[in-house]
Enzyme design. Sequence first.
Site, PDB file in Angstrom:
ATOM      1  N   HIS A 171      91.285   4.683  15.543  1.00 41.60           N
ATOM      2  CA  HIS A 171      90.451   5.852  15.889  1.00 41.60           C
ATOM      3  C   HIS A 171      89.556   6.114  14.649  1.00 41.60           C
ATOM      4  O   HIS A 171      88.960   7.091  14.921  1.00 41.60           O
ATOM      5  CB  HIS A 171      91.740   7.088  16.001  1.00 41.60           C
ATOM      6  CG  HIS A 171      92.589   6.957  17.269  1.00 41.60           C
ATOM      7  ND1 HIS A 171      92.488   7.739  18.280  1.00 41.60           N
ATOM      8  CD2 HIS A 171      93.729   5.982  17.729  1.00 41.60           C
ATOM      9  CE1 HIS A 171      93.288   7.361  19.392  1.00 41.60           C
ATOM     10  NE2 HIS A 171      93.943   6.201  18.949  1.00 41.60           N
ATOM     11  N   ASP A 383      83.317   9.718  10.038  1.00 44.68           N
ATOM     12  CA  ASP A 383      84.311   9.930  10.994  1.00 44.68           C
ATOM     13  C   ASP A 383      84.376   8.986  11.930  1.00 44.68           C
ATOM     14  O   ASP A 383      83.252   8.657  12.420  1.00 44.68           O
ATOM     15  CB  ASP A 383      84.058  11.426  11.606  1.00 44.68           C
ATOM     16  CG  ASP A 383      85.440  12.235  11.914  1.00 44.68           C
ATOM     17  OD1 ASP A 383      86.567  11.629  12.359  1.00 44.68           O
ATOM     18  OD2 ASP A 383      85.051  13.713  11.829  1.00 44.68           O
TER      19      ASP A 383
HETATM   20  P1  ADP Z   1      90.598  14.368  13.149  1.00 48.90           P
HETATM   21  O1  ADP Z   1      91.237  13.666  14.175  1.00 48.90           O
HETATM   22  O2  ADP Z   1      90.194  13.733  11.824  1.00 48.90           O
HETATM   23  O3  ADP Z   1      91.514  15.618  12.684  1.00 48.90           O
HETATM   24  P2  ADP Z   1      88.825  15.270  15.257  1.00 48.90           P
HETATM   25  O4  ADP Z   1      87.803  16.284  15.104  1.00 48.90           O
HETATM   26  O5  ADP Z   1      88.677  14.108  16.026  1.00 48.90           O
HETATM   27  O6  ADP Z   1      89.424  15.019  13.687  1.00 48.90           O
HETATM   28  O7  ADP Z   1      90.212  16.044  15.714  1.00 48.90           O
HETATM   29  C1  ADP Z   1      90.569  17.177  15.563  1.00 48.90           C
HETATM   30  C2  ADP Z   1      91.639  17.943  16.610  1.00 48.90           C
HETATM   31  O8  ADP Z   1      92.448  18.760  16.037  1.00 48.90           O
HETATM   32  C3  ADP Z   1      90.764  18.483  17.715  1.00 48.90           C
HETATM   33  O9  ADP Z   1      91.068  17.940  19.163  1.00 48.90           O
HETATM   34  C4  ADP Z   1      91.005  19.747  17.628  1.00 48.90           C
HETATM   35  O10 ADP Z   1      91.101  20.490  18.935  1.00 48.90           O
HETATM   36  C5  ADP Z   1      92.371  19.759  16.950  1.00 48.90           C
HETATM   37  N1  ADP Z   1      92.558  21.226  16.311  1.00 48.90           N
HETATM   38  C6  ADP Z   1      91.617  21.697  15.477  1.00 48.90           C
HETATM   39  N2  ADP Z   1      92.295  22.836  15.117  1.00 48.90           N
HETATM   40  C7  ADP Z   1      93.498  22.933  15.244  1.00 48.90           C
HETATM   41  C8  ADP Z   1      94.727  23.647  15.086  1.00 48.90           C
HETATM   42  N3  ADP Z   1      94.476  24.622  14.223  1.00 48.90           N
HETATM   43  N4  ADP Z   1      95.942  23.280  15.541  1.00 48.90           N
HETATM   44  C9  ADP Z   1      96.161  22.243  16.091  1.00 48.90           C
HETATM   45  N5  ADP Z   1      95.165  21.280  16.374  1.00 48.90           N
HETATM   46  C10 ADP Z   1      93.724  21.576  16.120  1.00 48.90           C
HETATM   47  C1  G6P Z   2      93.383  11.524  12.304  1.00 50.01           C
HETATM   48  C2  G6P Z   2      94.342  10.541  12.494  1.00 50.01           C
HETATM   49  C3  G6P Z   2      95.512  10.270  13.299  1.00 50.01           C
HETATM   50  C4  G6P Z   2      96.347  11.413  12.511  1.00 50.01           C
HETATM   51  C5  G6P Z   2      95.587  12.864  12.358  1.00 50.01           C
HETATM   52  C6  G6P Z   2      96.384  13.906  11.824  1.00 50.01           C
HETATM   53  O1  G6P Z   2      93.133  12.029  13.639  1.00 50.01           O
HETATM   54  O2  G6P Z   2      93.075   9.443  13.210  1.00 50.01           O
HETATM   55  O3  G6P Z   2      96.147   9.031  13.040  1.00 50.01           O
HETATM   56  O4  G6P Z   2      97.591  11.443  13.220  1.00 50.01           O
HETATM   57  O5  G6P Z   2      94.261  12.571  11.816  1.00 50.01           O
HETATM   58  O6  G6P Z   2      96.781  13.379  10.533  1.00 50.01           O
HETATM   59  P1  G6P Z   2      98.375  13.475  10.144  1.00 50.01           P
HETATM   60  O7  G6P Z   2      98.292  12.653   9.035  1.00 50.01           O
HETATM   61  O8  G6P Z   2      98.830  14.674   9.977  1.00 50.01           O
HETATM   62  O9  G6P Z   2      99.132  12.403  11.278  1.00 50.01           O
END
Ligand code: ADP
Ligand code: G6P
Length: 503
Positions: A171, A383
């Site tokens: 990812h 990212d």
């Molecule tokens: P990463 O996977 O690095 O966190 P992304 O932008 O790909 O970055 O994904 C972030 C995800 O977390 C999105 O699907 C978003 O909807 C979700 N997200 C954002 N804010 C919250 C929150 N407050 N609680 C739970 N999930 C959230």
């Molecule tokens: C990104 C990574 C995931 C990870 C998520 C949240 O989306 O690609 O593998 O699960 O961040 O991070 P955490 O450390 O809380 O699992």
Amino acid sequence: MIDQPRRLVVVSNRLPLVLSPGADGGLVSKPGSGGLVTALLPVLRDRGGVWVGWPGIADHTAEVEAALDRSAKKAGYRLAPVALSAEDQAGFYHGFSNEVLWPLFHDLQSLCNFDPSYWRSYCEVNHHYAQVVLAEARPDDFIWAHDYQLLLLAAELRRAGFTAPLAFFLHIPFPPLDIYLKLPWRFTLLRALLEYDLIGFQTLRDQRNFIQCVRALLPDARITHRTRRVDLPDGRGVSVGVFPIGIDAAAFQRQARSAGVTAAANALRAELPQREVILGVDRLDYTKGIPLRLEAFRLALRQYPELQEHVTLIQVVVPSRDDIPQYRNLKTRIEQLVGEINGEFTRPGGWVPIHYVYRSVDRLDLIAYYRAAQIALVTPLKDGMNLVAKEFCACSVHGDGVLILSEFAGAAAQMQNGALLVNPYDIEGMANAIRQACTMPHAERQARMKRLRQGVSRQNVFRWVNGFLEAAIARDLDAFPLPPDYVPSAEAEQAYWDTAFAE
Ligand code: ADP
Ligand code: G6P
């Protein structure tokens, strides 16, 4: 690889929920955050199967089992927990996964802590995940491992005699050769990764980086352009594909139009009348570029005073990995910048330039933020994909939102025709993009957002999973070319293949 629909067994570091001890002695269950969980939830809901992962709590009691059973019944698929001790969490999760692989794979090698004990813990815990998969898997299952925490899982399963095909999706980005070379365990890790039969990446950039690492470190491997295959001296072939992940766009759109979200979005807008609302939503992570983004916002207010009192930045930050010092330091830095900027510009009449929200908000509240905002500021330093960018577009149901997007987000490859692309290290460039977004004519906003919404709807998460599974079945990635709008032009793709696979 597989010839009929099989039970899907997803293996990821985390399950989609996080259990923690509650104040009353019971267990509290919260949804997991991050793109991996958001993307895989609708897939498992749609297809059923098993999700193997860590439930977020160290102890494995009967209560934990019962809580998982209850969640599984509601969700419609099985949740198979992997127990991680506090020591495992320190070495495997905080240590190797998040203080070595996470910064290294995001090109931030100066933030890495190459502690050898972390590597040992990573090996042990991958072995432990493999044991749970072995206990869980039936002969016909399709086993699909996810993300950087499980790079060694296939090698551990093979060591235990498991012979069925194994697929993997990364990812996050795969780093360029010069950066990957810094990893003290670079050979072992790369060789172990090649124990999977199909390896999927988010973008051509990541696939190219991976192929270059294979070519440099494993010169005996034969790389074939046409079939996107790496053939190893032991006779095994590994397919290496590009599968840009999507979201359940229809669900986001539906929820964005719902009465509850409409009311919540209207209430947010009513609190900020006559203002252009700019939104940032990120886990608290140094890869997300939040401090530079705040500096760009400050510069925009200084350089273009006409924006003052007319724009408000809502920055939602979701707590993440707060046992790691760099994450705690980042929180302090963000709070300091928000304080400085609000201190410099807040007006007695009530205008506060930045509304800072530091907590996990629930999905409908998040969608209300997306819907209320006219501009999304998504500026990660690097990212894998960035789903926030896609979610904002799906929820921009009036079709006039503007997306400002980092050119180093995987999403930029698909969204460059509609978004304003910025270099997240270029504070002046981002400040100019903020102004450009605020002053963009309505017709241009609509035209750009139309393209973005079409792309997000078409390249959705179901298409992603189907593409991946079909590639796993065919093992011939030539039969599944990239969507035509994925790369800017045929010439660009050719140029890429010329360099990535040159003999
Ligand atoms: P990463 O996977 O690095 O966190 P992304 O932008 O790909 O970055 O994904 C972030 C995800 O977390 C999105 O699907 C978003 O909807 C979700 N997200 C954002 N804010 C919250 C929150 N407050 N609680 C739970 N999930 C959230
Ligand atoms: C990104 C990574 C995931 C990870 C998520 C949240 O989306 O690609 O593998 O699960 O961040 O991070 P955490 O450390 O809380 O699992």
